[in-house]
Motif scaffolding. Sequence first.
Motif, PDB file in Angstrom:
ATOM      1  N   LEU A 148       0.893  -1.028  -0.114  1.00 61.85           N
ATOM      2  CA  LEU A 148      -0.008   0.023  -0.044  1.00 61.85           C
ATOM      3  C   LEU A 148       0.837   1.295   0.146  1.00 61.85           C
ATOM      4  CD1 LEU A 148      -2.838  -0.816   2.475  1.00 61.85           C
ATOM      5  CD2 LEU A 148      -2.970  -0.609  -0.036  1.00 61.85           C
ATOM      6  N   PHE A 149       0.393   2.409  -0.628  1.00 62.98           N
ATOM      7  CA  PHE A 149       1.082   3.541  -0.618  1.00 62.98           C
ATOM      8  C   PHE A 149       0.089   4.590  -0.612  1.00 62.98           C
ATOM      9  CE2 PHE A 149       4.353   1.086  -2.387  1.00 62.98           C
ATOM     10  CZ  PHE A 149       5.663   1.761  -2.629  1.00 62.98           C
ATOM     11  N   LEU A 150       0.454   5.497   0.593  1.00 66.18           N
ATOM     12  CA  LEU A 150      -0.601   6.540   0.909  1.00 66.18           C
ATOM     13  C   LEU A 150      -0.143   7.889   0.015  1.00 66.18           C
ATOM     14  CD1 LEU A 150      -2.927   7.287   2.814  1.00 66.18           C
ATOM     15  CD2 LEU A 150      -0.892   8.339   4.311  1.00 66.18           C
ATOM     16  N   THR A 151      -1.105   8.838  -0.051  1.00 60.61           N
ATOM     17  CA  THR A 151      -0.748   9.999  -0.794  1.00 60.61           C
ATOM     18  C   THR A 151      -1.111  11.126   0.156  1.00 60.61           C
ATOM     19  OG1 THR A 151      -2.574  10.445  -2.127  1.00 60.61           O
ATOM     20  CG2 THR A 151      -1.152   9.178  -3.013  1.00 60.61           C
ATOM     21  N   ASP A 152      -0.973  12.308  -0.211  1.00 63.46           N
ATOM     22  CA  ASP A 152      -1.569  13.389   0.749  1.00 63.46           C
ATOM     23  C   ASP A 152      -2.937  13.491   0.422  1.00 63.46           C
ATOM     24  OD1 ASP A 152      -0.492  14.470  -1.905  1.00 63.46           O
ATOM     25  OD2 ASP A 152      -1.543  16.452  -1.204  1.00 63.46           O
ATOM     26  N   GLY A 153      -3.753  14.658   0.661  1.00 66.89           N
ATOM     27  CA  GLY A 153      -5.304  14.749   0.466  1.00 66.89           C
ATOM     28  C   GLY A 153      -5.360  16.079  -0.283  1.00 66.89           C
ATOM     29  N   GLY A 154      -6.671  16.564  -0.028  1.00 63.28           N
ATOM     30  CA  GLY A 154      -6.691  17.776  -0.666  1.00 63.28           C
ATOM     31  C   GLY A 154      -5.795  19.003  -0.592  1.00 63.28           C
ATOM     32  N   MET A 155      -4.847  19.184  -1.097  1.00 59.10           N
ATOM     33  CA  MET A 155      -3.733  20.198  -0.558  1.00 59.10           C
ATOM     34  C   MET A 155      -4.466  21.417  -0.519  1.00 59.10           C
ATOM     35  SD  MET A 155      -0.158  21.179  -2.377  1.00 59.10           S
ATOM     36  CE  MET A 155       0.616  19.813  -2.101  1.00 59.10           C
ATOM     37  N   HIS A 212      -6.115  26.479   7.159  1.00 53.05           N
ATOM     38  CA  HIS A 212      -4.906  27.196   7.458  1.00 53.05           C
ATOM     39  C   HIS A 212      -4.952  28.483   6.850  1.00 53.05           C
ATOM     40  CE1 HIS A 212      -2.575  23.438   8.803  1.00 53.05           C
ATOM     41  NE2 HIS A 212      -3.032  22.902   7.501  1.00 53.05           N
ATOM     42  N   GLY A 213      -5.827  28.926   6.252  1.00 52.41           N
ATOM     43  CA  GLY A 213      -6.107  30.198   5.993  1.00 52.41           C
ATOM     44  C   GLY A 213      -4.778  31.055   5.161  1.00 52.41           C
ATOM     45  N   ILE A 214      -4.630  30.161   4.162  1.00 52.87           N
ATOM     46  CA  ILE A 214      -3.394  30.668   3.334  1.00 52.87           C
ATOM     47  C   ILE A 214      -4.160  30.940   2.025  1.00 52.87           C
ATOM     48  CG2 ILE A 214      -1.528  29.841   1.719  1.00 52.87           C
ATOM     49  CD1 ILE A 214      -0.957  27.786   4.318  1.00 52.87           C
ATOM     50  N   GLU A 215      -3.851  32.083   1.488  1.00 51.12           N
ATOM     51  CA  GLU A 215      -4.573  32.359   0.130  1.00 51.12           C
ATOM     52  C   GLU A 215      -3.711  31.889  -1.080  1.00 51.12           C
ATOM     53  OE1 GLU A 215      -5.229  36.777  -2.325  1.00 51.12           O
ATOM     54  OE2 GLU A 215      -4.620  36.615  -0.102  1.00 51.12           O
ATOM     55  N   LEU A 216      -4.401  31.302  -1.778  1.00 49.03           N
ATOM     56  CA  LEU A 216      -3.780  30.602  -3.082  1.00 49.03           C
ATOM     57  C   LEU A 216      -4.375  31.089  -4.089  1.00 49.03           C
ATOM     58  CD1 LEU A 216      -3.716  26.882  -1.901  1.00 49.03           C
ATOM     59  CD2 LEU A 216      -1.907  28.620  -1.850  1.00 49.03           C
ATOM     60  N   PRO A 217      -3.783  32.281  -4.744  1.00 46.51           N
ATOM     61  CA  PRO A 217      -4.384  32.633  -5.942  1.00 46.51           C
ATOM     62  C   PRO A 217      -4.781  31.783  -7.116  1.00 46.51           C
ATOM     63  CG  PRO A 217      -2.138  33.399  -5.981  1.00 46.51           C
ATOM     64  CD  PRO A 217      -2.456  32.689  -4.616  1.00 46.51           C
ATOM     65  N   HIS A 218      -5.811  31.815  -7.820  1.00 46.11           N
ATOM     66  CA  HIS A 218      -6.275  30.706  -8.860  1.00 46.11           C
ATOM     67  C   HIS A 218      -5.922  29.309  -8.252  1.00 46.11           C
ATOM     68  CE1 HIS A 218      -6.977  33.817 -11.724  1.00 46.11           C
ATOM     69  NE2 HIS A 218      -6.053  34.329 -11.411  1.00 46.11           N
ATOM     70  N   PHE A 219      -6.294  28.880  -6.987  1.00 42.70           N
ATOM     71  CA  PHE A 219      -6.189  27.706  -6.347  1.00 42.70           C
ATOM     72  C   PHE A 219      -4.527  26.996  -6.627  1.00 42.70           C
ATOM     73  CE2 PHE A 219      -8.910  23.955  -5.207  1.00 42.70           C
ATOM     74  CZ  PHE A 219      -9.269  24.625  -4.175  1.00 42.70           C
ATOM     75  N   ALA A 220      -3.452  27.852  -6.777  1.00 41.39           N
ATOM     76  CA  ALA A 220      -2.308  27.459  -6.938  1.00 41.39           C
ATOM     77  C   ALA A 220      -1.407  27.374  -5.829  1.00 41.39           C
ATOM     78  CB  ALA A 220      -1.816  28.422  -8.107  1.00 41.39           C
ATOM     79  N   ALA A 221      -0.915  26.075  -5.435  1.00 42.83           N
ATOM     80  CA  ALA A 221      -0.130  25.869  -4.340  1.00 42.83           C
ATOM     81  C   ALA A 221       1.319  26.040  -4.836  1.00 42.83           C
ATOM     82  CB  ALA A 221      -0.341  24.595  -3.827  1.00 42.83           C
ATOM     83  N   PHE A 222       1.642  26.093  -5.911  1.00 41.79           N
ATOM     84  CA  PHE A 222       3.140  26.128  -6.181  1.00 41.79           C
ATOM     85  C   PHE A 222       3.633  27.451  -5.842  1.00 41.79           C
ATOM     86  CE2 PHE A 222       1.310  27.774 -10.211  1.00 41.79           C
ATOM     87  CZ  PHE A 222       2.045  28.981 -10.775  1.00 41.79           C
ATOM     88  N   GLY A 257       6.141  29.988   2.859  1.00 40.68           N
ATOM     89  CA  GLY A 257       5.391  29.032   2.035  1.00 40.68           C
ATOM     90  C   GLY A 257       6.006  27.776   2.046  1.00 40.68           C
ATOM     91  N   ARG A 258       7.394  27.731   1.870  1.00 33.12           N
ATOM     92  CA  ARG A 258       7.975  26.331   1.853  1.00 33.12           C
ATOM     93  C   ARG A 258       7.872  25.745   3.211  1.00 33.12           C
ATOM     94  NH1 ARG A 258      11.876  29.485  -1.101  1.00 33.12           N
ATOM     95  NH2 ARG A 258      13.146  29.795   0.668  1.00 33.12           N
ATOM     96  N   ARG A 259       7.780  26.440   4.332  1.00 29.68           N
ATOM     97  CA  ARG A 259       7.735  25.845   5.657  1.00 29.68           C
ATOM     98  C   ARG A 259       6.082  25.388   5.844  1.00 29.68           C
ATOM     99  NH1 ARG A 259       9.433  29.859   8.253  1.00 29.68           N
ATOM    100  NH2 ARG A 259       7.567  30.946   8.815  1.00 29.68           N
ATOM    101  N   GLN A 260       5.233  26.154   5.241  1.00 29.02           N
ATOM    102  CA  GLN A 260       3.902  25.591   5.177  1.00 29.02           C
ATOM    103  C   GLN A 260       3.731  24.481   4.646  1.00 29.02           C
ATOM    104  OE1 GLN A 260       2.449  29.296   3.854  1.00 29.02           O
ATOM    105  NE2 GLN A 260       1.687  30.197   5.795  1.00 29.02           N
ATOM    106  N   LEU A 261       4.461  24.420   3.428  1.00 25.50           N
ATOM    107  CA  LEU A 261       4.382  23.008   2.462  1.00 25.50           C
ATOM    108  C   LEU A 261       4.947  21.785   3.265  1.00 25.50           C
ATOM    109  CD1 LEU A 261       5.063  24.354  -1.195  1.00 25.50           C
ATOM    110  CD2 LEU A 261       2.824  23.360  -0.137  1.00 25.50           C
ATOM    111  N   LYS A 262       5.922  22.058   3.796  1.00 24.57           N
ATOM    112  CA  LYS A 262       6.723  21.102   4.451  1.00 24.57           C
ATOM    113  C   LYS A 262       5.722  20.417   5.769  1.00 24.57           C
ATOM    114  CE  LYS A 262      10.750  20.016   7.119  1.00 24.57           C
ATOM    115  NZ  LYS A 262      12.013  20.551   7.994  1.00 24.57           N
ATOM    116  N   GLN A 263       5.269  21.503   6.514  1.00 19.69           N
ATOM    117  CA  GLN A 263       4.123  21.068   7.651  1.00 19.69           C
ATOM    118  C   GLN A 263       3.215  19.980   7.051  1.00 19.69           C
ATOM    119  OE1 GLN A 263       3.416  24.485   9.457  1.00 19.69           O
ATOM    120  NE2 GLN A 263       5.265  24.943  10.583  1.00 19.69           N
ATOM    121  N   TYR A 264       2.731  20.533   5.995  1.00 20.18           N
ATOM    122  CA  TYR A 264       1.679  19.879   5.353  1.00 20.18           C
ATOM    123  C   TYR A 264       1.914  18.496   4.737  1.00 20.18           C
ATOM    124  CZ  TYR A 264      -1.780  18.282   1.754  1.00 20.18           C
ATOM    125  OH  TYR A 264      -2.444  17.707   0.677  1.00 20.18           O
TER     126      TYR A 264
END
Length: 318
Positions: free
Chosen positions: A15-22, A30-40, A48-55
């Motif tokens: 079995l391999f897990l993935t993340d969820g609805g990023m 987390h109240g983070i603004e993502l313009p056009h739903f863009a996490a990159f 931002g990199r710290r938030q992604l790492k925690q996620y």
Amino acid sequence: MTKYRYDLPQRRGGLFLTDGGMETTLIFHHGIELPHFAAFVLLDSEAGRRQLKQYYESYLAIARDHGTGFVLDSPTWRANPDWGAKLGYDAAALRSINIRAIEFLNELRANWERPNMNCVVSGAIGPRGDGYKAGNMDASEAEAYHAAQIGAFAEAGADMVTAYTLTGISEAIGIARAAKAQGIPVVISFTVETDARLVKGETLREAIEAVDRETQNAPEYFLINCAHPTHFERALEAGEAWVKRIHGVRANASAKSHRELDESEVLDCGDPSDLGRRYADLRRAFPGMRILGGCCGTDHRHAAAICEACVAPRALSA
């Protein structure tokens, strides 16, 4: 540097897990603004990199604790030319961000991978348009359109690429051909409506068989994402060759339609325990489904419930 490109461990079993609805997690929880739903865009700042790492680490910890592998998908679902232009990223900036996304995941893998926990790095591709609407590209246009992003992933050392929330067969064919041309494994993930059909009415069977036929079976396997299990589970037929090509699910938390979700101003997180049980039912009926994760509305709670329902107790004590 790529690690598993020529021998993807999820093809060998387990079995391999993935993340969820990023995006929904970052925005609503987390109240983070993502313009056009863009996490990159988060990769462009230290915060931002710290938030992604925690996620990501919230999911990696669940995989570690349950003894599963993990597929690390990059936060690049929107990092293609049309969406990039809306966000002020030209071709050079997009190439840079896609490369840095894979480098970011390789660093995470170095810190988390264990002998009993393979971590596969995947470059995530989204549709040219909206994930809930039909596109109009033919396969040749799609191949040319997505080639640059796929090339950046290949150059950066991704093990594979995965195209998510695809609503059209032609775009899927083009992506598969572009990845094949660049020598990197590709996975195609379709999204379906509440009737288990693509936006234009094609069945999952028609979509999968068409992609395989037109690409000489280029995809490593297929996934279903951005739909609730109640939308597609009755369309799957045990023993059918096309169903055996589906190796995983990243479902929505909510059983609502895409239109209802698109118009909603609040996040419907559904019932994590119920979703976990539905995944377990899918696994019993279709043992080849071994890549499990979430999409819109899901978070680490859903991932934990999926693992608790699907991972044998003996694996937890190993």
